[in-house]
Structure formats: C-alpha cells, structure tokens
Design a protein around this motif. Structure first.
Motif, PDB file in Angstrom:
ATOM      1  N   PHE A 150       0.837  -1.200   0.000  1.00  0.00           N
ATOM      2  CA  PHE A 150       0.000   0.000   0.000  1.00  0.00           C
ATOM      3  C   PHE A 150       0.875   1.255   0.000  1.00  0.00           C
ATOM      4  O   PHE A 150       0.595   2.217  -0.726  1.00  0.00           O
ATOM      5  N   ALA A 151       1.926   1.264   0.817  1.00  0.00           N
ATOM      6  CA  ALA A 151       2.804   2.437   0.883  1.00  0.00           C
ATOM      7  C   ALA A 151       3.424   2.726  -0.473  1.00  0.00           C
ATOM      8  O   ALA A 151       3.514   3.887  -0.899  1.00  0.00           O
ATOM      9  N   ARG A 152       3.843   1.672  -1.178  1.00  0.00           N
ATOM     10  CA  ARG A 152       4.436   1.865  -2.506  1.00  0.00           C
ATOM     11  C   ARG A 152       3.405   2.406  -3.490  1.00  0.00           C
ATOM     12  O   ARG A 152       3.684   3.324  -4.278  1.00  0.00           O
ATOM     13  N   ALA A 153       2.201   1.828  -3.467  1.00  0.00           N
ATOM     14  CA  ALA A 153       1.150   2.267  -4.386  1.00  0.00           C
ATOM     15  C   ALA A 153       0.694   3.684  -4.058  1.00  0.00           C
ATOM     16  O   ALA A 153       0.410   4.480  -4.964  1.00  0.00           O
ATOM     17  N   ASP A 154       0.619   4.000  -2.786  1.00  0.00           N
ATOM     18  CA  ASP A 154       0.226   5.340  -2.349  1.00  0.00           C
ATOM     19  C   ASP A 154       1.209   6.383  -2.882  1.00  0.00           C
ATOM     20  O   ASP A 154       0.822   7.425  -3.425  1.00  0.00           O
ATOM     21  N   GLU A 155       2.491   6.085  -2.749  1.00  0.00           N
ATOM     22  CA  GLU A 155       3.514   7.001  -3.250  1.00  0.00           C
ATOM     23  C   GLU A 155       3.418   7.143  -4.767  1.00  0.00           C
ATOM     24  O   GLU A 155       3.508   8.258  -5.306  1.00  0.00           O
ATOM     25  N   ALA A 156       3.223   6.009  -5.461  1.00  0.00           N
ATOM     26  CA  ALA A 156       3.125   6.056  -6.924  1.00  0.00           C
ATOM     27  C   ALA A 156       1.914   6.862  -7.379  1.00  0.00           C
ATOM     28  O   ALA A 156       1.988   7.629  -8.354  1.00  0.00           O
ATOM     29  N   PHE A 157       0.794   6.719  -6.664  1.00  0.00           N
ATOM     30  CA  PHE A 157      -0.417   7.453  -7.024  1.00  0.00           C
ATOM     31  C   PHE A 157      -0.204   8.952  -6.909  1.00  0.00           C
ATOM     32  O   PHE A 157      -0.480   9.716  -7.844  1.00  0.00           O
ATOM     33  N   HIS A 158       0.288   9.398  -5.757  1.00  0.00           N
ATOM     34  CA  HIS A 158       0.449  10.833  -5.541  1.00  0.00           C
ATOM     35  C   HIS A 158       1.516  11.424  -6.472  1.00  0.00           C
ATOM     36  O   HIS A 158       1.375  12.557  -6.937  1.00  0.00           O
TER      37      HIS A 158
END
Length: 272
Positions: A150-158
């Motif tokens: 989730f942390a990786r995807a969250d960073e990629a999204f923003h």
C-alpha cells in the motif's frame, strides 16, 4: 530535557521512540543546522537522561528516516537537506508535534489540491492510466492488508498526480512534503495502520476518475477530503501520545531491549 521513561498506561511506546523525539527537540533547541555535528552517543545519552543502548537505537531510527547522518569514525551529524527541502529550517520539523504536523498537512492541502486540479485539466491519456493504476494498486494492497505494498502504491499514485500537473515545482513539493510526513508515520504509527487503508484507496480511485473526466473542481475537492482523512488520524494519534505522556509513571529510564533491532523500520502504512 524531559525524562524519556515509558508510559504507565495506554499503548506501550518503546524507549527508543521517546528518545528519538527528545533528540529532535534537542536539535531544535540548540538551533543545529544540516551538517552540524552532535555529541557522541554517550554524550547524547547523558544529555537526554537515557541509556546508551536506547540512545543508539534512537539514532538508528533518525538516521533511517533521514534526519541524522552517522559517519563511521567521524560522528553523528544533522542530515543535509535533500530534494524538496529547500529551507534548512525544515531540519527542525518535529514529526510528533501537533503544531508542526498540522502546519505540514495544511501546506500539503494547498499544494496537492492545486496539483489535482491542474492534473484534471492537463493529464494526457498515458498519465491518466498511470494515476488509475496507482489507485487500483493501492486498493489491491489494502484489500490484502499489505502495508508495504500500500505504501508503494500510495507514493506512486500521488507522484503520478503530481507529474500530470505538468509543473516540476509542484511535483517536487508533493514529494518533499510526503517525505516529511513519512517521518511522522514511523514515529507515530510504527507499523500499525492508523485507519482504513481501503477507505484511502477508494479515495484514490475517486480522485483518479475525477482527473480522467477532466473535472478539476471535483478532483481538488476530493484531494482536500483525502488529506483531511489523514489529518484526523494524525490528530488522534498525537492526542493519544500526549495523554499517555501525561500518564507517565515516576521518572525512570527507558528499557534497553525495546529498540527496532537490525531488521529495519516497520512499514509506513498511514492513510495518506
């Protein structure tokens, strides 16, 4: 400096975490700047009223999140500012201070709401797809209760939203403010998910669809709501921390076996 003893009631907070907070306070009180040298571990332990083992673990944590630099044979230094931190006053950011965290989130709201607005008007099809993929990856990770993913995807999204705004300064500001927020993640949440990751992921999806539809005002409003969710979680955690410190037992020293060890820091899973 205040005594860094463990709390008597409420959720347990390891000694190294309390000492890390007090070490950041010490840096601010002494007006130390990036590149300035700190006392030795033994000297810091004496200043903070902590054991040397706990002080060593606190230094490890602060080095891992980029606040300190430990140079073998040279000593401990305030870390140099890195990308996005253009003002060395930010070296005094206190990740567990209500005042500092609220200022950071206020700034983040201003920057990311405008970034989302611009992305909705400027994103090309490839950028829209990247934003959607980041949002969907965050939902997949949330449903699997996978904090790391989730942390990786969250960073990629923003970052994808920032890229779609087509302004390198906005994108850099988003990345910089999130790096600071990640320090609060480590020291406040240390592995616990503070809220529903799935709620955050579905907010990502809603923002992605607003950007895809070119609805600039809606994208901006949804980003504001998204960051407000983060703010409520940080406020709750900091209030809990202050309450627990108020309930602290008689003065003592933090335990020496409560450090993070050599396995690295826990996942940063705050809803952001």
């Amino acid at each position: 400096m205040a005594d860094p003893s463990p709390v008597s009631d409420g959720p347990y907070r390891p000694g190294y975490e309390l000492v890390a907070e007090q070490l950041l306070e010490y840096i601010a009180e002494q007006n130390l700047r990036p590149g300035d040298r700190l006392p030795t571990e033994a000297g810091l332990a004496e200043i903070l009223g902590a054991t040397r083992n706990v002080t060593r673990e606190a230094v490890k944590v602060l080095a891992a999140i980029g606040r300190l630099s430990v140079r073998r044979g040279a000593g401990i230094f305030v870390a140099e500012a890195s990308g996005g931190l253009v003002d060395d006053h930010l070296s005094h950011f206190r990740p567990t201070s209500m005042e500092d965290v609220l200022m950071l989130l206020d700034y983040r709201t201003v920057i990311e709401s405008e970034t989302a607005r611009r992305a909705a008007g400027l994103a090309n099809p490839v950028e829209v797809r990247t934003i959607r993929e980041g949002a969907q990856s965050s939902l997949t990770a949330a449903q699997a209760n996978d904090g790391h993913a989730f942390a990786r995807a969250d960073e990629a999204f923003h970052d994808a939203v920032g890229a779609a705004a087509h302004n390198v300064f906005l994108r850099s500001s988003v990345a910089g403010v999130r790096r600071l927020a990640s320090q609060s993640d480590v020291l406040l949440f240390h592995g616990d998910a503070p809220g529903s990751l799935e709620v955050a992921a579905r907010q990502h999806l809603a923002i992605a669809e607003a950007v895809a539809a070119g609805e600039a005002d809606l994208a901006s409003e949804l980003m504001v709501e998204h960051i407000a969710t983060t703010q409520s979680q940080f406020e709750r955690k900091i209030r809990d921390r202050l309450f627990n410190l108020g309930e602290r037992a008689a003065p003592g020293r933090p335990t020496t076996d409560s450090g993070p060890g050599d396995s690295g820091l826990p996942p940063q899973t705050s809803v952001s």
